[in-house]
Design a protein around this motif. Structure first.
Motif, PDB file in Angstrom:
ATOM      1  N   ILE A  35      45.884 -52.334 139.316  1.00 24.11           N
ATOM      2  CA  ILE A  35      45.215 -52.703 138.076  1.00 24.11           C
ATOM      3  C   ILE A  35      43.812 -52.119 138.121  1.00 24.11           C
ATOM      4  CG2 ILE A  35      44.241 -54.636 136.749  1.00 24.11           C
ATOM      5  CD1 ILE A  35      46.527 -56.368 137.804  1.00 24.11           C
ATOM      6  N   SER A  36      43.368 -51.587 136.999  1.00 26.98           N
ATOM      7  CA  SER A  36      42.005 -51.110 136.880  1.00 26.98           C
ATOM      8  C   SER A  36      41.426 -51.694 135.593  1.00 26.98           C
ATOM      9  CB  SER A  36      41.961 -49.585 136.825  1.00 26.98           C
ATOM     10  OG  SER A  36      40.629 -49.138 136.688  1.00 26.98           O
ATOM     11  N   VAL A  37      40.389 -52.517 135.728  1.00 29.10           N
ATOM     12  CA  VAL A  37      39.784 -53.183 134.577  1.00 29.10           C
ATOM     13  C   VAL A  37      38.592 -52.377 134.084  1.00 29.10           C
ATOM     14  CG1 VAL A  37      38.565 -55.250 133.784  1.00 29.10           C
ATOM     15  CG2 VAL A  37      40.497 -55.468 135.361  1.00 29.10           C
ATOM     16  N   ASP A  38      38.616 -52.068 132.793  1.00 33.09           N
ATOM     17  CA  ASP A  38      37.451 -51.504 132.117  1.00 33.09           C
ATOM     18  C   ASP A  38      37.011 -52.566 131.120  1.00 33.09           C
ATOM     19  OD1 ASP A  38      35.525 -50.210 130.671  1.00 33.09           O
ATOM     20  OD2 ASP A  38      36.817 -48.595 129.969  1.00 33.09           O
ATOM     21  N   LEU A 123      51.817 -45.293 128.412  1.00 31.32           N
ATOM     22  CA  LEU A 123      51.909 -46.076 127.184  1.00 31.32           C
ATOM     23  C   LEU A 123      50.540 -46.661 126.887  1.00 31.32           C
ATOM     24  CD1 LEU A 123      53.820 -47.374 125.003  1.00 31.32           C
ATOM     25  CD2 LEU A 123      53.927 -49.360 126.539  1.00 31.32           C
ATOM     26  N   HIS A 124      50.103 -46.526 125.646  1.00 27.40           N
ATOM     27  CA  HIS A 124      48.862 -47.151 125.192  1.00 27.40           C
ATOM     28  C   HIS A 124      49.215 -48.122 124.085  1.00 27.40           C
ATOM     29  CE1 HIS A 124      44.725 -47.783 124.023  1.00 27.40           C
ATOM     30  NE2 HIS A 124      45.107 -47.609 122.776  1.00 27.40           N
ATOM     31  N   GLY A 125      48.599 -49.300 124.117  1.00 24.45           N
ATOM     32  CA  GLY A 125      48.859 -50.281 123.080  1.00 24.45           C
ATOM     33  C   GLY A 125      48.069 -51.550 123.311  1.00 24.45           C
ATOM     34  N   PHE A 126      48.646 -52.677 122.897  1.00 24.26           N
ATOM     35  CA  PHE A 126      47.978 -53.956 123.076  1.00 24.26           C
ATOM     36  C   PHE A 126      49.008 -55.002 123.461  1.00 24.26           C
ATOM     37  CE2 PHE A 126      49.626 -54.569 118.864  1.00 24.26           C
ATOM     38  CZ  PHE A 126      49.815 -55.935 118.748  1.00 24.26           C
ATOM     39  N   PHE A 127      48.514 -56.093 124.013  1.00 25.33           N
ATOM     40  CA  PHE A 127      49.353 -57.257 124.266  1.00 25.33           C
ATOM     41  C   PHE A 127      48.528 -58.497 123.999  1.00 25.33           C
ATOM     42  CE2 PHE A 127      47.671 -56.087 128.491  1.00 25.33           C
ATOM     43  CZ  PHE A 127      47.059 -57.270 128.895  1.00 25.33           C
ATOM     44  N   GLU A 128      49.215 -59.581 123.762  1.00 25.92           N
ATOM     45  CA  GLU A 128      48.567 -60.877 123.628  1.00 25.92           C
ATOM     46  C   GLU A 128      48.841 -61.648 124.902  1.00 25.92           C
ATOM     47  OE1 GLU A 128      49.504 -63.017 120.027  1.00 25.92           O
ATOM     48  OE2 GLU A 128      49.927 -61.119 119.032  1.00 25.92           O
ATOM     49  N   GLU A 129      47.802 -62.263 125.434  1.00 26.73           N
ATOM     50  CA  GLU A 129      48.010 -63.161 126.567  1.00 26.73           C
ATOM     51  C   GLU A 129      48.519 -64.483 125.986  1.00 26.73           C
ATOM     52  OE1 GLU A 129      44.654 -61.569 129.659  1.00 26.73           O
ATOM     53  OE2 GLU A 129      44.012 -62.981 128.105  1.00 26.73           O
ATOM     54  N   THR A 130      49.688 -64.929 126.459  1.00 25.57           N
ATOM     55  CA  THR A 130      50.328 -66.104 125.871  1.00 25.57           C
ATOM     56  C   THR A 130      50.306 -67.322 126.780  1.00 25.57           C
ATOM     57  OG1 THR A 130      52.485 -65.413 126.713  1.00 25.57           O
ATOM     58  CG2 THR A 130      51.866 -64.678 124.486  1.00 25.57           C
ATOM     59  N   GLY A 131      49.938 -67.145 128.046  1.00 20.83           N
ATOM     60  CA  GLY A 131      49.913 -68.284 128.953  1.00 20.83           C
ATOM     61  C   GLY A 131      49.198 -67.943 130.236  1.00 20.83           C
ATOM     62  N   LYS A 132      48.731 -68.984 130.894  1.00 21.13           N
ATOM     63  CA  LYS A 132      48.040 -68.794 132.172  1.00 21.13           C
ATOM     64  C   LYS A 132      49.017 -68.253 133.208  1.00 21.13           C
ATOM     65  CE  LYS A 132      44.560 -72.325 131.388  1.00 21.13           C
ATOM     66  NZ  LYS A 132      43.358 -71.551 131.363  1.00 21.13           N
ATOM     67  N   PRO A 133      48.500 -67.644 134.269  1.00 22.20           N
ATOM     68  CA  PRO A 133      49.366 -67.098 135.314  1.00 22.20           C
ATOM     69  C   PRO A 133      50.215 -68.179 135.982  1.00 22.20           C
ATOM     70  CG  PRO A 133      47.107 -66.333 135.585  1.00 22.20           C
ATOM     71  CD  PRO A 133      47.088 -67.395 134.530  1.00 22.20           C
ATOM     72  N   SER A 164      43.794 -54.523 124.831  1.00 24.82           N
ATOM     73  CA  SER A 164      44.389 -53.189 124.779  1.00 24.82           C
ATOM     74  C   SER A 164      44.648 -52.747 126.214  1.00 24.82           C
ATOM     75  CB  SER A 164      43.462 -52.204 124.065  1.00 24.82           C
ATOM     76  OG  SER A 164      42.281 -52.011 124.804  1.00 24.82           O
ATOM     77  N   PHE A 165      45.568 -51.820 126.371  1.00 23.75           N
ATOM     78  CA  PHE A 165      45.920 -51.384 127.723  1.00 23.75           C
ATOM     79  C   PHE A 165      46.434 -49.952 127.704  1.00 23.75           C
ATOM     80  CE2 PHE A 165      49.972 -52.534 125.966  1.00 23.75           C
ATOM     81  CZ  PHE A 165      50.870 -51.653 126.546  1.00 23.75           C
ATOM     82  N   ASP A 166      46.403 -49.348 128.869  1.00 19.32           N
ATOM     83  CA  ASP A 166      47.132 -48.131 129.176  1.00 19.32           C
ATOM     84  C   ASP A 166      47.963 -48.470 130.403  1.00 19.32           C
ATOM     85  OD1 ASP A 166      46.084 -46.050 127.325  1.00 19.32           O
ATOM     86  OD2 ASP A 166      44.191 -46.590 128.297  1.00 19.32           O
ATOM     87  N   ARG A 167      49.184 -48.027 130.404  1.00 21.67           N
ATOM     88  CA  ARG A 167      50.061 -48.292 131.544  1.00 21.67           C
ATOM     89  C   ARG A 167      50.752 -46.985 131.881  1.00 21.67           C
ATOM     90  NH1 ARG A 167      52.650 -54.091 132.169  1.00 21.67           N
ATOM     91  NH2 ARG A 167      53.069 -53.955 134.378  1.00 21.67           N
ATOM     92  N   SER A 182      55.214 -45.383 141.326  1.00 25.80           N
ATOM     93  CA  SER A 182      53.816 -45.793 141.180  1.00 25.80           C
ATOM     94  C   SER A 182      53.603 -46.301 139.757  1.00 25.80           C
ATOM     95  CB  SER A 182      52.905 -44.586 141.438  1.00 25.80           C
ATOM     96  OG  SER A 182      51.552 -44.931 141.269  1.00 25.80           O
ATOM     97  N   GLU A 183      52.739 -47.298 139.651  1.00 30.02           N
ATOM     98  CA  GLU A 183      52.421 -47.848 138.340  1.00 30.02           C
ATOM     99  C   GLU A 183      50.967 -48.299 138.328  1.00 30.02           C
ATOM    100  OE1 GLU A 183      53.658 -51.614 135.498  1.00 30.02           O
ATOM    101  OE2 GLU A 183      54.718 -51.314 137.380  1.00 30.02           O
ATOM    102  N   MET A 184      50.276 -47.997 137.226  1.00 25.83           N
ATOM    103  CA  MET A 184      48.905 -48.446 137.073  1.00 25.83           C
ATOM    104  C   MET A 184      48.737 -49.077 135.696  1.00 25.83           C
ATOM    105  SD  MET A 184      45.217 -46.633 137.673  1.00 25.83           S
ATOM    106  CE  MET A 184      45.173 -45.572 136.251  1.00 25.83           C
ATOM    107  N   LEU A 185      48.178 -50.275 135.696  1.00 29.63           N
ATOM    108  CA  LEU A 185      47.862 -50.989 134.467  1.00 29.63           C
ATOM    109  C   LEU A 185      46.348 -50.968 134.298  1.00 29.63           C
ATOM    110  CD1 LEU A 185      48.436 -52.909 132.090  1.00 29.63           C
ATOM    111  CD2 LEU A 185      48.455 -54.788 133.749  1.00 29.63           C
ATOM    112  N   THR A 186      45.879 -50.379 133.205  1.00 30.23           N
ATOM    113  CA  THR A 186      44.451 -50.311 132.907  1.00 30.23           C
ATOM    114  C   THR A 186      44.177 -51.137 131.674  1.00 30.23           C
ATOM    115  OG1 THR A 186      44.355 -48.060 133.780  1.00 30.23           O
ATOM    116  CG2 THR A 186      42.504 -48.778 132.439  1.00 30.23           C
TER     117      THR A 186
END
Length: 186
Positions: A35-38, A123-133, A164-167, A182-186
């Motif tokens: 994961i890379s947070v901007d 993939l670039h797009g968005f998601f909604e956070e729907t619940g705590k981890p 918003s995210f890039d994955r 390999s997978e990266m979530l930004t």
């Protein structure tokens, strides 16, 4: 590759939103996830009614090298293999992607990767956070962590938001399916 990468992303996000642990079979012990947070927010994207989104759940896992200066921290935040990935998958908020009902809000690029007989999907797009981890890894001892990241672990900074995210996935076909190398979530 086009239709198969679209199917892959659609199926992947469906499992990501409903049962992330079902995805662990796509990874090998050598597979990597990061994961890379901007956390910067372009001024034009914030309205008066918006609050600044929270990144508290993600910061302790972020490998953003412009924010994390310790080589050791950068190395430790790379999840290698399904067991390490499952910990991170459980430590970030539950989500809802709208790829099927709002496809115009997403863009995808697929590039063949002949060196590994596979392909790279971004993939670039968005998601909604729907619940705590499912797991709260933020309560672990933060000894040795940079102070600037510890501020993100209180309830105020762990509100759920639209993000918003890039994955990016590096995918290698196998005889029976695919492996995510390999997978990266930004």
């Amino acid at each position: 590759i086009g239709p198969s990468s679209t199917d892959f992303v659609t199926n992947f996000l469906n499992f990501w939103d409903t049962d992330r642990m079902q995805l662990l079979g796509l990874y090998t012990p050598q597979s990597q996830f990061s994961i890379s947070v901007d956390s910067s927010i372009p001024p034009s994207s914030v309205t008066e009614s918006d609050q600044n989104p929270s990144f508290g759940y993600y910061l302790s896992h972020s490998r953003n090298i412009s924010k994390v200066s310790s080589e050791k921290s950068i190395e430790q935040r790379l999840s290698l293999g399904p067991e390490a990935m499952s910990e991170v998958f459980r430590a970030i908020p539950k989500t809802k992607h709208h790829l099927q009902d709002m496809p115009d809000e997403y863009s995808m690029e697929t590039v063949t990767y002949p060196q590994i007989n596979g392909f790279i999907v971004t993939l670039h797009g968005f998601f909604e956070e729907t619940g705590k981890p499912d797991a709260d890894t933020n309560n672990k001892s933060s000894a040795g962590r940079s102070r600037r990241f510890n501020h993100g672990h209180n309830s105020t900074n762990n509100r759920l938001f639209k993000k918003s995210f890039d994955r990016t996935w590096v995918i290698v076909p196998t005889g029976t399916g695919v492996v995510v190398a390999s997978e990266m979530l930004t």
